[in-house]
Structures are given as structure tokens and as C-alpha cells.
Design an enzyme around this catalytic site. Structure first.
Site, PDB file in Angstrom:
ATOM      1  N   HIS A  56       0.849  -1.197   0.000  1.00 49.67           N
ATOM      2  CA  HIS A  56       0.000   0.000   0.000  1.00 49.67           C
ATOM      3  C   HIS A  56       0.879   1.240   0.000  1.00 49.67           C
ATOM      4  O   HIS A  56       2.100   1.153   0.086  1.00 49.67           O
ATOM      5  CB  HIS A  56      -0.994  -0.006   1.167  1.00 49.67           C
ATOM      6  CG  HIS A  56      -0.401   0.045   2.538  1.00 49.67           C
ATOM      7  ND1 HIS A  56       0.338  -0.995   3.079  1.00 49.67           N
ATOM      8  CD2 HIS A  56      -0.448   1.002   3.510  1.00 49.67           C
ATOM      9  CE1 HIS A  56       0.715  -0.679   4.303  1.00 49.67           C
ATOM     10  NE2 HIS A  56       0.261   0.527   4.585  1.00 49.67           N
ATOM     11  N   HIS A  58       1.304   3.985   2.011  1.00 53.40           N
ATOM     12  CA  HIS A  58       1.794   4.751   3.163  1.00 53.40           C
ATOM     13  C   HIS A  58       3.312   4.921   3.120  1.00 53.40           C
ATOM     14  O   HIS A  58       4.041   3.989   2.759  1.00 53.40           O
ATOM     15  CB  HIS A  58       1.369   4.080   4.471  1.00 53.40           C
ATOM     16  CG  HIS A  58      -0.069   4.308   4.813  1.00 53.40           C
ATOM     17  ND1 HIS A  58      -0.732   3.607   5.808  1.00 53.40           N
ATOM     18  CD2 HIS A  58      -0.985   5.186   4.301  1.00 53.40           C
ATOM     19  CE1 HIS A  58      -1.990   4.033   5.884  1.00 53.40           C
ATOM     20  NE2 HIS A  58      -2.159   4.987   4.984  1.00 53.40           N
ATOM     21  N   ASP A  60       5.615   4.864   5.271  1.00 55.97           N
ATOM     22  CA  ASP A  60       6.442   3.917   6.017  1.00 55.97           C
ATOM     23  C   ASP A  60       6.474   2.541   5.360  1.00 55.97           C
ATOM     24  O   ASP A  60       7.036   1.594   5.925  1.00 55.97           O
ATOM     25  CB  ASP A  60       5.996   3.814   7.484  1.00 55.97           C
ATOM     26  CG  ASP A  60       4.600   3.250   7.655  1.00 55.97           C
ATOM     27  OD1 ASP A  60       3.743   3.466   6.773  1.00 55.97           O
ATOM     28  OD2 ASP A  60       4.348   2.594   8.684  1.00 55.97           O
ATOM     29  N   HIS A  61       5.920   2.441   4.148  1.00 57.54           N
ATOM     30  CA  HIS A  61       6.007   1.223   3.335  1.00 57.54           C
ATOM     31  C   HIS A  61       6.633   1.488   1.974  1.00 57.54           C
ATOM     32  O   HIS A  61       7.045   0.539   1.305  1.00 57.54           O
ATOM     33  CB  HIS A  61       4.621   0.599   3.163  1.00 57.54           C
ATOM     34  CG  HIS A  61       4.059   0.079   4.447  1.00 57.54           C
ATOM     35  ND1 HIS A  61       3.969  -1.257   4.740  1.00 57.54           N
ATOM     36  CD2 HIS A  61       3.588   0.735   5.533  1.00 57.54           C
ATOM     37  CE1 HIS A  61       3.456  -1.409   5.954  1.00 57.54           C
ATOM     38  NE2 HIS A  61       3.221  -0.204   6.450  1.00 57.54           N
ATOM     39  N   HIS A 114      -7.497  -0.936   5.433  1.00 56.37           N
ATOM     40  CA  HIS A 114      -6.489  -0.045   6.015  1.00 56.37           C
ATOM     41  C   HIS A 114      -6.261   1.121   5.061  1.00 56.37           C
ATOM     42  O   HIS A 114      -6.241   2.286   5.478  1.00 56.37           O
ATOM     43  CB  HIS A 114      -5.210  -0.815   6.259  1.00 56.37           C
ATOM     44  CG  HIS A 114      -4.104  -0.017   6.869  1.00 56.37           C
ATOM     45  ND1 HIS A 114      -4.160   0.480   8.153  1.00 56.37           N
ATOM     46  CD2 HIS A 114      -2.906   0.379   6.374  1.00 56.37           C
ATOM     47  CE1 HIS A 114      -3.057   1.150   8.418  1.00 56.37           C
ATOM     48  NE2 HIS A 114      -2.269   1.102   7.345  1.00 56.37           N
ATOM     49  N   ASP A 133      -0.255  -4.043   6.258  1.00 55.71           N
ATOM     50  CA  ASP A 133      -0.897  -3.567   7.486  1.00 55.71           C
ATOM     51  C   ASP A 133      -2.356  -3.997   7.587  1.00 55.71           C
ATOM     52  O   ASP A 133      -3.150  -3.359   8.273  1.00 55.71           O
ATOM     53  CB  ASP A 133      -0.840  -2.033   7.543  1.00 55.71           C
ATOM     54  CG  ASP A 133       0.527  -1.506   7.935  1.00 55.71           C
ATOM     55  OD1 ASP A 133       1.433  -2.311   8.192  1.00 55.71           O
ATOM     56  OD2 ASP A 133       0.693  -0.264   7.961  1.00 55.71           O
ATOM     57  N   HIS A 171       4.628  -4.616  11.141  1.00 54.96           N
ATOM     58  CA  HIS A 171       4.892  -3.867  12.376  1.00 54.96           C
ATOM     59  C   HIS A 171       4.992  -4.804  13.572  1.00 54.96           C
ATOM     60  O   HIS A 171       4.384  -5.880  13.584  1.00 54.96           O
ATOM     61  CB  HIS A 171       3.779  -2.847  12.653  1.00 54.96           C
ATOM     62  CG  HIS A 171       3.751  -1.702  11.703  1.00 54.96           C
ATOM     63  ND1 HIS A 171       4.529  -0.572  11.865  1.00 54.96           N
ATOM     64  CD2 HIS A 171       3.046  -1.508  10.563  1.00 54.96           C
ATOM     65  CE1 HIS A 171       4.293   0.270  10.869  1.00 54.96           C
ATOM     66  NE2 HIS A 171       3.396  -0.280  10.060  1.00 54.96           N
TER      67      HIS A 171
END
Length: 243
Positions: A56, A58, A60-61, A114, A133, A171
Site C-alpha cells: 500500500h 503509506h 512507512d512502506h 487499512h 498492514d 509492524h
């Protein structure tokens, strides 16, 4: 056929996954939050990167996409529904598409909730799934862009996979998820035993993922929810939980 999969800690509590097929020598990275730890892990093992897989959009990905793409000249494979939010993407994939790692086929599963276009990569021949996530050890992702009904549908799809399937999430949320799970399912002996092991692992500074579908079927209240309404109630409870 087996894969070697390496967990790379990143940022505060992210995990980046490297998957290496020794037969072909090919290596992919899933959800690179940042580039430097990926480059270090590759160099330490003498591996060369062949592709980047994103579940996805985001940051942090995807934060390491551009640097890794520039360093290794590799394609970024990302969800078609999030193309506008992943400008580094080269190949856009959707439900049922197949991406390869050596001779291993990864089938794309659309698992939104998400984020609106979240996907998972399922390698049936290796009993492996990368879930980003959407699914966590004893938990599920927040509903930032989707609905409880979508998350429930994703949980049902995961629950239908073989118990031996290894689940690679992104995570280290296991201990906090487990505390909430115990608050809603305190008499679950499997959950009580699992949390004892999780607490011991975290006290020793050890990671608690990957997990398995079998473990989640036994202990994850979101995967065990019987309806979308039940999952929605659990998700609201988890968002408010301070235990």
C-alpha cells in the site's frame, strides 16, 4: 521449494522483508520503509535486489522505493488502485495478478480497509503471505480509508488459507494487540499461553513476527470475528484501548 526470508527492522516499529530464492538468485523486498537498512542487508548476504513489492501507499512502506530503484535499477510492483499515490510504481497489479520470485508465484489478493487499494502477496507453494498492514499478530490494521465490512472480508480470506501459512506483517504490534485480545477473550487458553511467550520475547528484545494463520485462527479476535459488525465493535474497542 523454499525461500529465505529476512526481517529488517526499520523506523520505530516497522519490519521490511527481504525474500531470496536461492535457486534463481533472485531477491525482492516488501514494503521498504527506508533504503539504507535494505542495502546493508543485501550487502551482508551478497544478494542483488530484483524487485520491490508494495502492499500500500503509506510512506512507512514506500519511503525507500526511490533510492532502491535508483541504486539497483529494479521495478516497483504496487497496487493499481493506489497508482496515483505511489509515483515510483512501474507495474500496477490487482486481484488475481501473478508476480514471480524465481519459480515462485505470488498471487495478488486485494485486501482493502487499512487503505483503499491495499493488497497482499500470497505464495501458495511456499506457504507464505505478505500482508502489509491488514493482518497483524493478534490484530488488524486501522480503518483509515476502508470499512469494517472490507476488513471482515479480508479476515475471512486469510482465515481460509492453510494453518501452516506463514504471515509476514509490517509492524511489531504483537504485545499491545495481545493485551487487547486478552481483554475481550480472557478465557482463551491458547491466547493466554501465547501472550506469556510474547511477553518473554519482548522482554528479551526479540521480534514476535512472523506468525501463522493457525496461530491467528486460535488467538486473533479480529480473525475470529463472526460478522462485520462484531469486527467493527472490536476495532473501535482496540482504538480506544489503553490497557
Amino acid at each position: 521449494m523454499t525461500l529465505e526470508i529476512v526481517r529488517i527492522p526499520a523506523l520505530t516499529d516497522n519490519y521490511i522483508w527481504l525474500a531470496h530464492d536461492s535457486a534463481s538468485g533472485e531477491t525482492i523486498v516488501v514494503d521498504p520503509a527506508e533504503a539504507a537498512p535494505v542495502e546493508a542487508a543485501l550487502a551482508a548476504r551478497g544478494w542483488r535486489l530484483n524487485a520491490i513489492w508494495n502492499t500500500h501507499w503509506h510512506p512507512d512502506h514506500t519511503g525507500g522505493n526511490a533510492a532502491l530503484k535508483a541504486a539497483y535499477g529494479v521495478p516497483v510492483i504496487a497496487p493499481a488502485a493506489e497508482a496515483a499515490r505511489i509515483p515510483t510504481a512501474d507495474r500496477l497489479v490487482a486481484e488475481g495478478d501473478v508476480v514471480m520470485l524465481g519459480a515462485h508465484s505470488a498471487v495478488v489478493m486485494e485486501t482493502p480497509a487499512h487503505t483503499a487499494g491495499h493488497i497482499s502477496f500470497y505464495l501458495a507453494d511456499a506457504d507464505v503471505i505478505f500482508v502489509g498492514d491488514t493482518l497483524f499478530a493478534m490484530g488488524c490494521g486501522r480503518l483509515f480509508e476502508g470499512t469494517a465490512a472490507q476488513m471482515f472480508a479480508a479476515m475471512q480470506r486469510y482465515a481460509a488459507l492453510p494453518n501452516a501459512t506463514t504471515v509476514y506483517c509490517a509492524h511489531e504490534y504483537t504485545e499491545s494487540n495481545g493485551r487487547f485480545a486478552l481483554s475481550v477473550d480472557p478465557d482463551n487458553a491458547d491466547l493466554v499461553a501465547r501472550m506469556a511467550a510474547v511477553r518473554a520475547a519482548r522482554a528479551a528484545g526479540e521480534a514476535t513476527v512472523p506468525t501463522t494463520i493457525g496461530a491467528e485462527r486460535a488467538t486473533n479476535p479480529f480473525l475470529r470475528a463472526g460478522t462485520a459488525d462484531e469486527l467493527a465493535t472490536l476495532r473501535r474497542g482496540k482504538d480506544d484501548f489503553r490497557g
